[in-house]
Design a protein around this motif. Structure first.
Motif, PDB file in Angstrom:
ATOM      1  N   ALA A  62       0.833  -1.198   0.000  1.00  0.00           N
ATOM      2  CA  ALA A  62       0.000   0.000   0.000  1.00  0.00           C
ATOM      3  C   ALA A  62       0.870   1.251   0.000  1.00  0.00           C
ATOM      4  N   GLY A  63       0.449   2.236  -0.807  1.00  0.00           N
ATOM      5  CA  GLY A  63       1.239   3.444  -0.968  1.00  0.00           C
ATOM      6  C   GLY A  63       0.990   4.488   0.102  1.00  0.00           C
ATOM      7  N   ALA A  64       1.754   5.590  -0.005  1.00  0.00           N
ATOM      8  CA  ALA A  64       1.727   6.632   1.024  1.00  0.00           C
ATOM      9  C   ALA A  64       0.375   7.319   1.131  1.00  0.00           C
ATOM     10  N   SER A  65      -0.425   7.318   0.061  1.00  0.00           N
ATOM     11  CA  SER A  65      -1.723   7.997   0.107  1.00  0.00           C
ATOM     12  C   SER A  65      -2.858   7.065   0.528  1.00  0.00           C
ATOM     13  N   ASN A  66      -2.552   5.778   0.801  1.00  0.00           N
ATOM     14  CA  ASN A  66      -3.587   4.820   1.200  1.00  0.00           C
ATOM     15  C   ASN A  66      -3.765   4.780   2.712  1.00  0.00           C
ATOM     16  N   VAL A  67      -4.990   4.420   3.146  1.00  0.00           N
ATOM     17  CA  VAL A  67      -5.263   4.281   4.573  1.00  0.00           C
ATOM     18  C   VAL A  67      -4.401   3.183   5.187  1.00  0.00           C
TER      19      VAL A  67
END
Length: 726
Positions: free
Chosen positions: A522-527
Motif C-alpha cells: 500500500a502506498g503513502a496515500s492509502n489508509v
C-alpha cells in the motif's frame, strides 16, 4: 591472402555509418583472426560488449585495423538472463536495447527520456517534479520495485530513485518473459542497465552540459588496458549534476562506476564492476495525490513548487559485482557472479493532496526512510550440441537472492495540516528539522531458483522450452519487530515458444510463459499504508514477427497477459483481489530512407481492465493505463554542412482513468522534441556539440502511477552539451 570485398572493407573502416545500413549482409560471416605476433588473441570479456576484431594479412608485413562491429538493430547480440546471450532477432519475445550513443543523441536525463519512443512503454512519474524519481510502466504494469530493475542483470532496489545515465553502455527493456528470465518480478517487463564495459584501447572523454533552468552536468570517461598484453582492461566513469531545477528545488547527483576484466588465461576471465550513487534533493515534495470525491484536477506546469522549501532527500547506493567467465570447452562456457547492493534513502518532506480541481490543496509533513540490502549469486552454464539433424542451445543455472528491507516505524504523514492553493501558496510544513527515524525490519525476502532452457533448431523451425523452480520465502514484520505474516511459495513457471523463419530475414514466433511476482504494498496515500500482500502468478501469451532487412527493420507483437488485480478501493484502501487482463498490439519500425535520413516510428494499443474484481470495479479499465500510444522521430544529416545533423520527434499518449472506479479522466497529451548535433575535429580530437529542446510546445499534462497519484509532466526544457575525446 584472404580476400575481402571492397564493400566489406569500406563498411569495416567507416564505423560511423548508421547501424541500420548495409552491414548486415556484408559482415554476416565473422571475420577470421590471423595472429602472427606473440600477443595472444583477446577473448570476449563480457557478452554485452562489442568485440574488437583484428584483420591481418598473411604476408610478412601485417597491418592491424581495430574496428567495432555495428550490427543492425535486431541482429546485435544482447544478454538475456535465463536465455543466455542471443540476438534480438532470434529472441521469441519483445526486446529493445537503447545504446549510449542513442541516449546521448536524445540528450536524455532520465529513464522517461530514454523510453519516450518505445512502444508499450509509458512514463508514469517525473523525477524533476517530485523527489520520487522517474519510472515507467510496461504493457500497462508498473515494474516491480524490488526485482524489476537491474544493473548488469542483477536485481537492485529501485525505490523512487533515478539512475544517472552517463555510467551506462545501454539500457534494455524486456517484455513478457522477464520474470522467467530473471526470477520473481512484474510480468510486464524488466529494465536492465548495463554499465560501461572495460575497453582495450586507451580513451579519455570529457563532457560538460547544461539543462534549464540552472542544472550543470559534467562527465569523465576514461579506460584502457593496464598492460601491453591487454590482459587487464578497465573503465572508469564519473558524472555529476548540480543546480537549481525548474520548480524552485535543488539537485545534486554524483555517480561513479569502475569496471575491469582480467584475462587470467585465454579461456578464464575475472570481472569486477562497481557503481556508486549519492543524491541530494532540496525543496521537493514526496507525494501528490487527489482526494476521494475530487474530480479532474486542472493540469499544471512542472514549474509549480509543490515541495516545502526546507524539505530534503538523500539517496546513497553502493553496488558491486564480481565473478568468473570460463570457456571450458569449444562450445561450452560457465559464469559465476556475486552481487551486493545497499540503498539508504532518507526523506523528510511533505505530502500534498488536492482538495479541489483548481489547485486547492491540503499538505502536511511526511517522512520516510528505507534501507535495502541485496545479496545475489548467479551461476550458469551454456553451450550447444547436435543430436542428429537437431541443434540444441542449452542454458542451465541457479539464482540465490536475499533481499532485506528496513523501514522507519515513524514514517507517514504528520499533523498539523495546512491548506492553500498551489498557484499562490507554497507548502511550508515539513519534518526536516524534527527528523527522528526508528528503524525496523519491514520485509525479508529470499529465493533460490534453478532454471534451464533448451532451444532446439531444425532448419527454419526453433522450439524453446524451459522452466524455473523457485523456493520463495517472504517474512513480514510489524513496527514492534514481531513477525506478522510469512509467504512461502514453490512455483514451477514454464516457458514454451515456437519460432519459424519464413526467410533468413523474417522470424515469426508464438510464446507462452508463466511468472511469479512479489505482492504489492500500500502506498503513502492509502489508509493501509505499508501493508504487504502475497505473491501473484501471471500468464503471458505473445504472437509476433520480426523483420531485419537491408535498410529497414520492424517488429509486430500481439499479446495477452492475465495477472492478479490490485487497486485502491472507494474507502482508499489498497487491495489485491481478482484478475487483471492486459491485451494489445505493438508495432515499431526503423527505415534508413537515404544514407542521411533515418526515420523511426511505433504504435501501441492496449486494452487493460479488471475482469474479476469486487462489485463496482469488475469490467472497469485499469487506472493510469493509456489505451493508445504513438511515437515518431527522425534524424537528418545535412550534406551542405559536414558534421551537422538535426532530429525531431514526438510521442502521443491517449487519455486514461485516474481511479479504479473510472470516474476521473487523465487527459491525453502530445509532446514534441527537437535537437541538433555538430561533429568535428580539433587537431586529432573528436568534438561533438549538441542542443535539444524537450516539450517544445510547453504542454501541460499529468502522469500517474495509479492510486490517484499525480505527477506534472516536464515543462519546456533546453539542454546543451559538449563532448571532447582526447
Amino acid at each position: 591472402m584472404r580476400r575481402f570485398s571492397l564493400r566489406a572493407l569500406l563498411l569495416v573502416t567507416l564505423p560511423d555509418l548508421s547501424s541500420a545500413a548495409t552491414i548486415h549482409h556484408a559482415l554476416r560471416k565473422q571475420v577470421q583472426t590471423h595472429n602472427h605476433s606473440t600477443i595472444p588473441p583477446i577473448a570476449s570479456a563480457s557478452p554485452q560488449r562489442a568485440v574488437p576484431h583484428d584483420i591481418r594479412s598473411q604476408t610478412q608485413e601485417s597491418v592491424t585495423v581495430h574496428v567495432t562491429r555495428h550490427a543492425p538493430k535486431l541482429a546485435r547480440k544482447v544478454p538475456l538472463g535465463a536465455f543466455g546471450t542471443r540476438s534480438e532477432f532470434d529472441t521469441p519475445f519483445s526486446v529493445s536495447t537503447i545504446s549510449a550513443d542513442r541516449i546521448e543523441q536524445m540528450q536524455a536525463s532520465d529513464i522517461n527520456d530514454v523510453m519516450r519512443y518505445e512502444p508499450g512503454v509509458q512514463a508514469n512519474s517525473n523525477g524533476s517534479s517530485t523527489a520520487s524519481g522517474s519510472s515507467v510502466r510496461v504493457r500497462g504494469l508498473n515494474l516491480d520495485w524490488t526485482n524489476g530493475y537491474k544493473i548488469d542483470g542483477l536485481a537492485i532496489p529501485y525505490w523512487y530513485i533515478d539512475l544517472p545515465l552517463a555510467n551506462f553502455d545501454h539500457i534494455q527493456v524486456i517484455k513478457g518473459a522477464s520474470a522467467f528470465m530473471y526470477g520473481f518480478g512484474s510480468p510486464g517487463g524488466v529494465l536492465d542497465y548495463q554499465l560501461k564495459a572495460p575497453v582495450e584501447t586507451r580513451k579519455l572523454t570529457l563532457e560538460a552540459g547544461y539543462r534549464s533552468d540552472a542544472v550543470f552536468r559534467q562527465m569523465l570517461d576514461v579506460g584502457g588496458s593496464l598492460d601491453n598484453a591487454h590482459r587487464i582492461q578497465t573503465r572508469f566513469v564519473f558524472a555529476s549534476e548540480v543546480g537549481n531545477q525548474v520548480n524552485d528545488s535543488f539537485l545534486r547527483n554524483l555517480s561513479l562506476s569502475f569496471t575491469t576484466n582480467v584475462r587470467i588465461t585465454n579461456n578464464l576471465h575475472w570481472h569486477f564492476n562497481t557503481f556508486y550513487l549519492n543524491t541530494l534533493q532540496k525543496g521537493m515534495v514526496n507525494t501528490i495525490a487527489s482526494a476521494n470525491g475530487v474530480g479532474a484536477v486542472r493540469t499544471m506546469s512542472g514549474r509549480e513548487a509543490f515541495g516545502a522549501k526546507d524539505s530534503w532527500k538523500t539517496n546513497d547506493m553502493k553496488r558491486f559485482s564480481t565473478g568468473f567467465d570460463w570457456d571450458f570447452s569449444r562450445n561450452w562456457s560457465a559464469h559465476l557472479t556475486y552481487g551486493y547492493t545497499h540503498l539508504d534513502e532518507k526523506f523528510p518532506s511533505n505530502q500534498l493532496t488536492f482538495t479541489g480541481t483548481d489547485g486547492d490543496y491540503m499538505s502536511r509533513a511526511f517522512e520516510m526512510v528505507r534501507v535495502l540490502t541485496y545479496h545475489q549469486v548467479d551461476a550458469t552454464t551454456q553451450g550447444h550440441f547436435e543430436t542428429g539433424p537437431l541443434h540444441h542451445d542449452v542454458i542451465a543455472g541457479i539464482t540465490w537472492l536475499r533481499q532485506m528491507f528496513d523501514a522507519d516505524a515513524n514514517s507517514g504523514a504528520k499533523n498539523p495540516v495546512e491548506y492553500g492553493n498551489i498557484f499562490r501558496d507554497r507548502p511550508t510544513l515539513t519534518s526536516a528539522s524534527n527528523f527522528n527515524p526508528r528503524m525496523y525490519r519491514y520485509i525479508d525476502y529470499q529465493q533460490v531458483a534453478p532454471f534451464w532452457s533448451d532451444t532446439i533448431t531444425y532448419h527454419r523451425w526453433s522450439l524453446m522450452a524451459g522452466g524455473r523452480y523457485t523456493n520463495y520465502l517472504e517474512n513480514d514484520f510489524s513496527t514492534s519487530g514481531q513477525q506478522t505474516a510469512a509467504h512461502r511459495n514453490n512455483p514451477v513457471t514454464p516457458l514454451v515458444s515456437l519460432s519459424y523463419k519464413i526467410t533468413p530475414e523474417i522470424n515469426t514466433y508464438f510464446s507462452w510463459v508463466q511468472a511469479m511476482q512479489s505482492g504489492g504494498q500500500a502506498g503513502a496515500s492509502n489508509v493501509n499504508y505499508m501493508q504487504v500482500f502475497g505473491p501473484i502468478r501471471s500468464d503471458e501469451y505473445e504472437l509476433g514477427v520480426k523483420i531485419q532487412k537491408k535498410a529497414w527493420n520492424g517488429t509486430l507483437a500481439v499479446f495477452r497477459m492475465d495477472t492478479g488485480a490490485a487497486y485502491t478501493n472507494a474507502q482508499n484502501y489498497y487491495v489485491q483481489d481478482g484478475l487483471s487482463r492486459y491485451q494489445g498490439v505493438e508495432a515499431a519500425g526503423s527505415w534508413l530512407v537515404t544514407r542521411n535520413l533515418n526515420i523511426n516510428g511505433s504504435i501501441a494499443y492496449l486494452d487493460a481492465r479488471y475482469v474479476q474484481a469486487t462489485a463496482g470495479y469488475q469490467g472497469h479499465k485499469l487506472e493510469a493505463v493509456a489505451p493508445f500510444q504513438a511515437a515518431f522521430n527522425t534524424e537528418y544529416r545535412l550534406e551542405a554542412i559536414k558534421g551537422l545533423s538535426v532530429n525531431a520527434g514526438f510521442n502521443y499518449v491517449s487519455r486514461s482513468w485516474l481511479d479504479a472506479a473510472n470516474t476521473i479522466r487523465l487527459p491525453s497529451y502530445i509532446v514534441g522534441n527537437i535537437g541538433a548535433a555538430y561533429s568535428t575535429k580539433i587537431g586529432n580530437h573528436h568534438v561533438v556539440l549538441r542542443a535539444t529542446v524537450e516539450n517544445i510546445g510547453n504542454v501541460r499534462y499529468w502522469l500517474s502511477r495509479g492510486n490517484r497519484n499525480l505527477f506534472p509532466g516536464a515543462p519546456r526544457t533546453i539542454s546543451l552539451n559538449a563532448r571532447f575525446d582526447l
